[in-house]
Design a protein around this motif. Structure first.
Motif, mmCIF file in Angstrom:
data_model
loop_
_atom_site.group_PDB
_atom_site.id
_atom_site.type_symbol
_atom_site.label_atom_id
_atom_site.label_comp_id
_atom_site.label_asym_id
_atom_site.label_seq_id
_atom_site.Cartn_x
_atom_site.Cartn_y
_atom_site.Cartn_z
ATOM 1 N N MET A 170 0.847 -1.209 0.000
ATOM 2 C CA MET A 170 0.000 0.000 0.000
ATOM 3 C C MET A 170 0.885 1.263 0.000
ATOM 4 O O MET A 170 1.827 1.337 0.789
ATOM 5 N N THR A 171 0.610 2.201 -0.897
ATOM 6 C CA THR A 171 1.414 3.425 -0.899
ATOM 7 C C THR A 171 0.980 4.333 0.253
ATOM 8 O O THR A 171 -0.094 4.141 0.844
ATOM 9 N N ALA A 172 1.810 5.341 0.538
ATOM 10 C CA ALA A 172 1.450 6.301 1.593
ATOM 11 C C ALA A 172 0.132 6.992 1.248
ATOM 12 O O ALA A 172 -0.696 7.255 2.110
ATOM 13 N N TRP A 173 -0.078 7.253 -0.059
ATOM 14 C CA TRP A 173 -1.319 7.924 -0.470
ATOM 15 C C TRP A 173 -2.520 7.030 -0.182
ATOM 16 O O TRP A 173 -3.539 7.488 0.325
ATOM 17 N N ASP A 174 -2.405 5.729 -0.518
ATOM 18 C CA ASP A 174 -3.513 4.801 -0.281
ATOM 19 C C ASP A 174 -3.805 4.713 1.222
ATOM 20 O O ASP A 174 -4.950 4.699 1.643
ATOM 21 N N ALA A 175 -2.719 4.656 2.003
ATOM 22 C CA ALA A 175 -2.890 4.532 3.451
ATOM 23 C C ALA A 175 -3.599 5.769 3.999
ATOM 24 O O ALA A 175 -4.501 5.672 4.825
ATOM 25 N N LEU A 176 -3.215 6.938 3.490
ATOM 26 C CA LEU A 176 -3.850 8.184 3.933
ATOM 27 C C LEU A 176 -5.319 8.193 3.521
ATOM 28 O O LEU A 176 -6.212 8.500 4.323
ATOM 29 N N ALA A 177 -5.557 7.840 2.253
ATOM 30 C CA ALA A 177 -6.933 7.857 1.735
ATOM 31 C C ALA A 177 -7.818 6.901 2.527
ATOM 32 O O ALA A 177 -8.980 7.199 2.802
ATOM 33 N N ALA A 178 -7.259 5.750 2.944
ATOM 34 C CA ALA A 178 -8.057 4.764 3.667
ATOM 35 C C ALA A 178 -8.435 5.247 5.058
ATOM 36 O O ALA A 178 -9.408 4.789 5.633
ATOM 37 N N ARG A 179 -7.677 6.181 5.595
ATOM 38 C CA ARG A 179 -7.917 6.612 6.974
ATOM 39 C C ARG A 179 -8.759 7.870 7.085
ATOM 40 O O ARG A 179 -9.058 8.332 8.168
ATOM 41 N N ARG A 180 -9.082 8.480 5.979
ATOM 42 C CA ARG A 180 -10.010 9.598 6.017
ATOM 43 C C ARG A 180 -10.718 9.656 4.673
ATOM 44 O O ARG A 180 -10.652 8.687 3.922
ATOM 45 N N ALA A 181 -11.399 10.741 4.362
ATOM 46 C CA ALA A 181 -12.220 10.729 3.146
ATOM 47 C C ALA A 181 -11.373 10.949 1.898
ATOM 48 O O ALA A 181 -11.682 11.795 1.063
ATOM 49 N N GLY A 182 -10.300 10.201 1.762
ATOM 50 C CA GLY A 182 -9.486 10.272 0.546
ATOM 51 C C GLY A 182 -8.451 11.371 0.597
ATOM 52 O O GLY A 182 -8.394 12.160 1.540
ATOM 53 N N VAL A 183 -7.596 11.385 -0.434
ATOM 54 C CA VAL A 183 -6.627 12.477 -0.601
ATOM 55 C C VAL A 183 -7.454 13.677 -1.066
ATOM 56 O O VAL A 183 -8.345 13.521 -1.903
ATOM 57 N N PRO A 184 -7.222 14.872 -0.533
ATOM 58 C CA PRO A 184 -8.089 15.989 -0.920
ATOM 59 C C PRO A 184 -8.018 16.301 -2.415
ATOM 60 O O PRO A 184 -6.937 16.284 -3.004
ATOM 61 N N VAL A 185 -9.187 16.536 -2.997
ATOM 62 C CA VAL A 185 -9.254 16.844 -4.434
ATOM 63 C C VAL A 185 -9.326 18.355 -4.576
ATOM 64 O O VAL A 185 -10.136 19.017 -3.928
ATOM 65 N N PHE A 186 -8.468 18.881 -5.413
ATOM 66 C CA PHE A 186 -8.368 20.333 -5.625
ATOM 67 C C PHE A 186 -9.427 20.717 -6.662
ATOM 68 O O PHE A 186 -9.330 20.323 -7.825
#
Ligand SMILES: C[S@@+](CC[C@H](N)C(=O)[O-])C[C@H]1O[C@@H](n2cnc3c(N)ncnc32)[C@H](O)[C@@H]1O
Length: 268
Positions: free
Chosen positions: A1-17
């Motif tokens: 799992m990449t750091a981005w996937d791990a972050l996205a899994a723990r909150r509502a995703g990577v923020p979309v600009f």
């Protein structure tokens, strides 16, 4: 799992600009390793990046290929854009439908005039997000192996600006607090402010340090006393940007570094 996937899994995703939005983000003190993941997401998605002089080129190099870089700081003696110009520019870019990353050194809300920009965006009804950054005061202390707090040594840290509109600022209450001072933007006034601190009752033998260009390849550290710090910095040609820290915490550096200099570092 990449750091981005791990972050996205723990909150509502990577923020979309979203187009038409501004992200007011901290770029940290220099080392791109100190960026937040949200600031990195901003760099990768922005259409326009409006950045200040203290934003490290290694951070800007992380911008996505679509991003246009706009410099908004002082450079080469040319008149810099006024704060009102910058705020207006952010509003205009957002209204034109761009994803605007406003990138500021350190943290945007610590001596960075991010507050004014956020107020201008709010007044213009431009949607914005604030992304904190690692402020130079903390990064410089960490880089110099000076703990900002240590139980039994201090229970507060005072961040103060060494230059501003109020040149006759009364340092007495800060000195009376008996807590370490971390000074930003102080190099041009260091002699005067050190004298004012001593006049306000701070012992001239209080340990003091200058940490210049912290976390960049130009990082330099000087340890002295309040009485000597200005002359020592001048003799050794220390230049801004620099943080000056004054207080007992400075002595902890020797205990942490010891004779081996055993603090791990790879950014400088
Ligand atoms: C306009 S203030 C911006 C502070 C920034 N918003 C922050 O949170 O770090 C600029 C001052 O921050 C400090 N500074 C910024 N980057 C630094 C660095 N890499 N090393 C030492 N001091 C730094 C210096 O005192 C400089 O004069």
């Amino acid at each position: 799992m990449t750091a981005w996937d791990a972050l996205a899994a723990r909150r509502a995703g990577v923020p979309v600009f979203a187009p038409g939005h501004v992200w007011l983000a901290g770029a940290g003190p220099g080392d791109p390793g100190l960026l937040t993941l949200d600031a990195l997401a901003g760099l990768q998605q922005a259409d326009v990046i409006v950045y200040d002089a203290l934003v490290d080129p290694r951070v800007l190099a992380l911008a996505g290929p679509q991003a246009r870089l706009e410099f908004a700081g002082k450079r080469g003696g040319k008149p810099s854009a006024t704060q009102a110009d910058i705020s207006e520019r952010l509003v205009a870019l957002a209204r034109a439908g761009h994803r605007v990353l406003r990138l500021k050194g350190g943290d945007p809300f610590v001596f960075g005039r991010g507050g004014e920009e956020a107020m201008a965006l709010a007044a213009a009804d431009v949607p914005f997000r604030v992304i904190p950054g690692v402020t130079a005061g903390l990064a410089a202390l960490a880089a110099a192996a000076i703990p900002a707090t240590l139980r039994g040594v201090n229970r507060a840290v005072i961040f103060a600006a060494g230059h501003g509109a109020d040149e006759d600022f009364d340092w007495t209450p800060l000195v009376k607090a008996g807590q370490p001072l971390v000074l930003y933007m102080v190099m041009h006034n260091l002699e005067r402010i050190a004298a004012a601190l001593m006049a306000a009752g701070l012992d001239g033998d209080t340990p003091a340090a200058v940490i210049a260009s912290a976390t960049t390849p130009k990082e330099r550290i000087l340890v002295s006393t309040l009485r000597r710090i200005s002359a020592a910095a001048r003799e050794q040609k220390f230049e801004p940007p620099a943080i000056v820290v004054i207080g007992a915490i400075v002595d902890l550096r020797e205990r942490l570094i010891g004779e081996t200099g055993a603090v791990e570092k790879d950014s400088v």
